[in-house]
Every structure is written in C-alpha cells, then in structure tokens.
Design a protein around this motif. Sequence first.
Motif, PDB file in Angstrom:
ATOM      1  N   ALA A 159       0.831  -1.202   0.000  1.00  0.00           N
ATOM      2  CA  ALA A 159       0.000   0.000   0.000  1.00  0.00           C
ATOM      3  C   ALA A 159       0.865   1.252   0.000  1.00  0.00           C
ATOM      4  N   PRO A 160       0.630   2.151  -0.954  1.00  0.00           N
ATOM      5  CA  PRO A 160       1.375   3.405  -0.954  1.00  0.00           C
ATOM      6  C   PRO A 160       0.828   4.342   0.128  1.00  0.00           C
ATOM      7  N   LEU A 161       1.584   5.367   0.455  1.00  0.00           N
ATOM      8  CA  LEU A 161       1.100   6.363   1.407  1.00  0.00           C
ATOM      9  C   LEU A 161      -0.120   7.060   0.810  1.00  0.00           C
ATOM     10  N   THR A 162      -1.185   7.135   1.583  1.00  0.00           N
ATOM     11  CA  THR A 162      -2.415   7.712   1.056  1.00  0.00           C
ATOM     12  C   THR A 162      -2.571   9.187   1.398  1.00  0.00           C
ATOM     13  N   SER A 163      -1.562   9.795   2.023  1.00  0.00           N
ATOM     14  CA  SER A 163      -1.664  11.202   2.412  1.00  0.00           C
ATOM     15  C   SER A 163      -1.736  12.135   1.198  1.00  0.00           C
ATOM     16  N   ASN A 164      -1.280  11.657   0.041  1.00  0.00           N
ATOM     17  CA  ASN A 164      -1.311  12.483  -1.169  1.00  0.00           C
ATOM     18  C   ASN A 164      -2.609  12.352  -1.946  1.00  0.00           C
ATOM     19  N   TYR A 165      -3.496  11.484  -1.498  1.00  0.00           N
ATOM     20  CA  TYR A 165      -4.707  11.187  -2.255  1.00  0.00           C
ATOM     21  C   TYR A 165      -5.962  11.482  -1.443  1.00  0.00           C
ATOM     22  N   THR A 166      -7.007  11.844  -2.140  1.00  0.00           N
ATOM     23  CA  THR A 166      -8.340  11.876  -1.555  1.00  0.00           C
ATOM     24  C   THR A 166      -8.979  10.555  -1.945  1.00  0.00           C
ATOM     25  N   ILE A 167      -9.288   9.724  -0.954  1.00  0.00           N
ATOM     26  CA  ILE A 167      -9.772   8.364  -1.210  1.00  0.00           C
ATOM     27  C   ILE A 167     -11.294   8.333  -1.130  1.00  0.00           C
TER      28      ILE A 167
END
Length: 159
Positions: free
Chosen positions: A144-152
């Motif tokens: 899993a990549p870091l999700t801090s850069n994305y709006t999920i």
Amino acid sequence: MIQKMKQWKKKDNNKGFTLVELIVVLVILAILAAILVPALLGYIDRAKQQQIVLNAKSCYTAAQAEMSSMYAKNVSPSAISSDPYKKNIIDTADVPNCTALSVGTAKSATDHAAYTVTYIAYSETTGGKTKTIYFDGTSWVETAPLTSNYTIYPVKSGS
C-alpha cells in the motif's frame, strides 16, 4: 507345413517388452513428471497474478470513465462513492470476485486533475484467499502506498 507353424510360434514368443525395459520407461516418465509439474504450477501462479492485475485495470478504466462523465456533468468527485456512480463503476468493470475497491485522486488537485484517478486499492477473493493490489499513479504494486497524497473515495466495501 507343421514345421512352418512351429517356426511361426517360436517367433511370436519372442515379441514384447522385457520387465527391465518397462521399468526403464516408467522411470523416465517419473523423472519427466517430476520436472514438469513444478514448472506448470509456476505458470498457474503467474497466470492468477496477471488475472488479478487485469481485473484491477478493468476497475481503474471504469472508474476513470465515470470520473470523466462526472467532470463533463460538473458533479463533484466526492459523489463517486455514492449511488449511482459506484454502481456504474462496478457494473462497467464487471469483475465478479471484487470484494473491495477504493478510488483516489490527487489531494491538492483542482479542476481536471481532481477527476483523474491516481490511486486504486483493489481487493479480490479467489479460492478463499483475499489479495489486494494498489495503483500508485504509475504502476501496480502489492504494498500500500502512502495515502496522504490522495483523496480516497470508497466504491465497494470489503465483504
């Protein structure tokens, strides 16, 4: 005539394989099977992995198509996690083993970039095993990549 028949019978008795010849053939077949079975199992495992990536790509394409449609209609990207948009994605992707799907866009994006799918988390259950793969904007990965850069946006919850 009787002599010819006796000679013919003698020739027939010598036909066939000896026990040693049969054992040698069986040993050769066993060695070939021992070599081929692991190789075939490796092909099967790689084919299953490729199938999961193909299914995830199908979900990615369906999500991007839905996001493009939403962009054209000037609908907020956050609406993708509500009906009928998420139903359209699942129906368009047509992936029966999908157990969970999340779509993400760039967090600080504006306008068009906010509607570009840059993250996918795809889970699939096959044969009682659940496997999750991710699209991190460039490639498909198992970590899993870091999700801090994305709006999920969740599209389908795990079941």
